[in-house]
Design a protein around this motif. Sequence first.
Motif, PDB file in Angstrom:
ATOM      1  N   ILE A 176      12.936   0.589   7.438  1.00  0.00           N
ATOM      2  CA  ILE A 176      14.384  -0.076   7.983  1.00  0.00           C
ATOM      3  C   ILE A 176      14.082  -1.667   7.873  1.00  0.00           C
ATOM      4  N   ILE A 177      12.935  -2.351   8.703  1.00  0.00           N
ATOM      5  CA  ILE A 177      12.420  -3.475   8.586  1.00  0.00           C
ATOM      6  C   ILE A 177      12.380  -3.901   7.060  1.00  0.00           C
ATOM      7  N   THR A 178      11.960  -3.365   6.408  1.00  0.00           N
ATOM      8  CA  THR A 178      11.256  -3.704   4.760  1.00  0.00           C
ATOM      9  C   THR A 178      13.015  -3.773   4.254  1.00  0.00           C
ATOM     10  N   GLY A 179      13.908  -2.587   4.390  1.00  0.00           N
ATOM     11  CA  GLY A 179      15.059  -2.982   3.684  1.00  0.00           C
ATOM     12  C   GLY A 179      15.837  -4.061   4.164  1.00  0.00           C
ATOM     13  N   LEU A 180      16.084  -4.231   5.402  1.00  0.00           N
ATOM     14  CA  LEU A 180      16.813  -5.387   6.043  1.00  0.00           C
ATOM     15  C   LEU A 180      16.339  -6.978   5.449  1.00  0.00           C
ATOM     16  N   SER A 181      14.959  -6.928   5.257  1.00  0.00           N
ATOM     17  CA  SER A 181      14.314  -7.995   4.878  1.00  0.00           C
ATOM     18  C   SER A 181      14.525  -8.395   3.510  1.00  0.00           C
ATOM     19  N   ARG A 182      15.052  -7.405   2.792  1.00  0.00           N
ATOM     20  CA  ARG A 182      15.242  -7.522   1.328  1.00  0.00           C
ATOM     21  C   ARG A 182      16.571  -8.581   1.256  1.00  0.00           C
ATOM     22  N   ILE A 183      17.350  -8.776   2.411  1.00  0.00           N
ATOM     23  CA  ILE A 183      18.672  -9.475   2.458  1.00  0.00           C
ATOM     24  C   ILE A 183      18.483 -10.995   2.642  1.00  0.00           C
ATOM     25  N   ASN A 184      18.829 -11.837   1.604  1.00  0.00           N
ATOM     26  CA  ASN A 184      18.434 -13.199   1.911  1.00  0.00           C
ATOM     27  C   ASN A 184      19.141 -13.972   2.876  1.00  0.00           C
ATOM     28  N   TRP A 185      20.264 -13.428   3.274  1.00  0.00           N
ATOM     29  CA  TRP A 185      21.087 -14.220   4.332  1.00  0.00           C
ATOM     30  C   TRP A 185      20.623 -13.688   5.926  1.00  0.00           C
ATOM     31  N   LEU A 186      19.735 -12.633   5.757  1.00  0.00           N
ATOM     32  CA  LEU A 186      19.442 -12.296   7.106  1.00  0.00           C
ATOM     33  C   LEU A 186      18.249 -12.643   7.553  1.00  0.00           C
ATOM     34  N   PHE A 187      17.968 -12.971   8.961  1.00  0.00           N
ATOM     35  CA  PHE A 187      16.757 -13.339   9.383  1.00  0.00           C
ATOM     36  C   PHE A 187      16.136 -12.214  10.232  1.00  0.00           C
ATOM     37  N   VAL A 188      14.962 -11.691   9.826  1.00  0.00           N
ATOM     38  CA  VAL A 188      14.478 -10.528  10.208  1.00  0.00           C
ATOM     39  C   VAL A 188      13.259 -10.740  10.669  1.00  0.00           C
ATOM     40  N   ILE A 189      12.952 -10.132  12.000  1.00  0.00           N
ATOM     41  CA  ILE A 189      11.589 -10.434  12.895  1.00  0.00           C
ATOM     42  C   ILE A 189      10.624  -9.276  12.110  1.00  0.00           C
ATOM     43  N   ALA A 190       9.468  -9.804  11.983  1.00  0.00           N
ATOM     44  CA  ALA A 190       8.508  -8.786  11.444  1.00  0.00           C
ATOM     45  C   ALA A 190       8.091  -7.930  12.101  1.00  0.00           C
TER      46      ALA A 190
END
Length: 517
Positions: A153-167
């Motif tokens: 899920i983290i990997t998928g969300l991290s592919r969205i340029n506009w979204l800031f995702v905590i590792a």
Amino acid sequence: MGTRLEFGPFRLDADEGILFHGAEPTPLGKRAVLLLALLVQRAGAPVSKDDLIEAAWSGQAIEDSNLTVQIAAVRRTLADISGEPRWIETLPRRGYRYVGPAVATPGPDRASAASGIPPLALPDRPSIAVLPFANLSDDAEQDYFADGMVDDIITGLSRINWLFVIARNSTFTYKGRAVDVKQVGHELGVRYVLEGSVRKTGTMVRITGQLIDTATGVHVWAERYDRRLEDFFALQDDIALSVVGAIAPSLRRAEINRVKRKRPDSLDAYDLVLRAQPDVDSGMPKQIAQALVLLERAIALEPDYALAHGNAAMCHHCLFLRAGLQEINRSASIRHARSAITHGQDDALALTLAGFSIGMDGHDRSAAFTALGAALAISPSSALTYILGSVMLAWGGDADRAIEWSERGIRLSPLDSWAFAAFDAQAMGHFHRGRYEEACRAAYRSVQANPRHSITYVQLTAALVKLGRLQEARAAAAQVLELHPAFRYSRQFQGVNCAPALALSLGEALRIAGLPE
């Protein structure tokens, strides 16, 4: 200061000067309770001796030995009752730090405790932390299954340029802990938190998830999925897509589709990589050897599995640097890295690990940063890409970019298990620029984050020599040799392709401290 604090099996009433275990008061004296209260209130942060003495002996002139005796009493009481030895860490010449379980305050405003960590400003774009999902299966060994769900899920969300995702390395510090989402938002600097659970029984899996606004505590989205196990990967995509849709409903379908990524054909190979990952991340030769057994099995099942090759490359890199600089490990690192790049054009983590190995062991930094650039194009929130990139930049003598990349990596993952590498890069960068006080501070932060990593003591030794603190430098040098008895700085610099000017400056300082060339 809050008067009531809860941590692990204990409850502390600072006003009454009593530490409770359950409903029973412990024999800890009031002065010791005041010291413990200050440490717990500032959990995770250093507390100076002066602050502690002021808390327990306000306005009195006392010897440091009085403080030492009281801290020893606190440690003994906590350890004897709980059975856990690690509660308070000594910071030489600085003070002490509470390192026990998470701290909470009773009542509705638990976020105000915030474990002593200052709040982070929210980014200028939607920000999210995905917490570890609870494993509700009967088999505790299936934790890896739930963790793998969260990773994807983290990997998928991290592919969205506009979204800031905590590792994941920061969010997984909350695993097994009861947390308040407002506190998580405070500590990680995010607007949204996703939490959930996984229940696997036979061929079926049920996954629940809920997205919460950390500012208000309001549930933005919640869903339950019941699927057959063979639909596991499609299920991960469904959850990631739903979270994205809840945060930005107007997002174009083309952007949402970027969440999807290619999956390994074999679930068995996928399971093997999930099981190996903690040992890979440890960086310790014994655990690395265990991980390689699993990764080699995964590659035998699925020869084109990029992430298995990327992790294998990192394993051989660690063995190369920490187990004798053997050519067999260097060549294996490069071989697996090339396979990861060939087969992992849509996998940011595989590209990151491969790029690091190509740069550090293959001494091809141009190819390395091409791979890291591709990783960031796929996953702009990849903290590990910035952290490992900062290490290469530092050894390459690009001090300013090394510091910039390390800081970006830490911001994306404030509690990262790889933070020691980012601080190590900062230490090298400041050293190369002649800022020895800053280099020393960064090296100490790295040592505190991972005291088993011998290379950081090298940076610390050199900075202390430049500051004229030779006794401390020799003590740090002794730590290098204790952790890495075969260490020779000229061989180490050659192994990582250290920039000549940096190697010369570091080498001169290390020689003065007594480290062998």
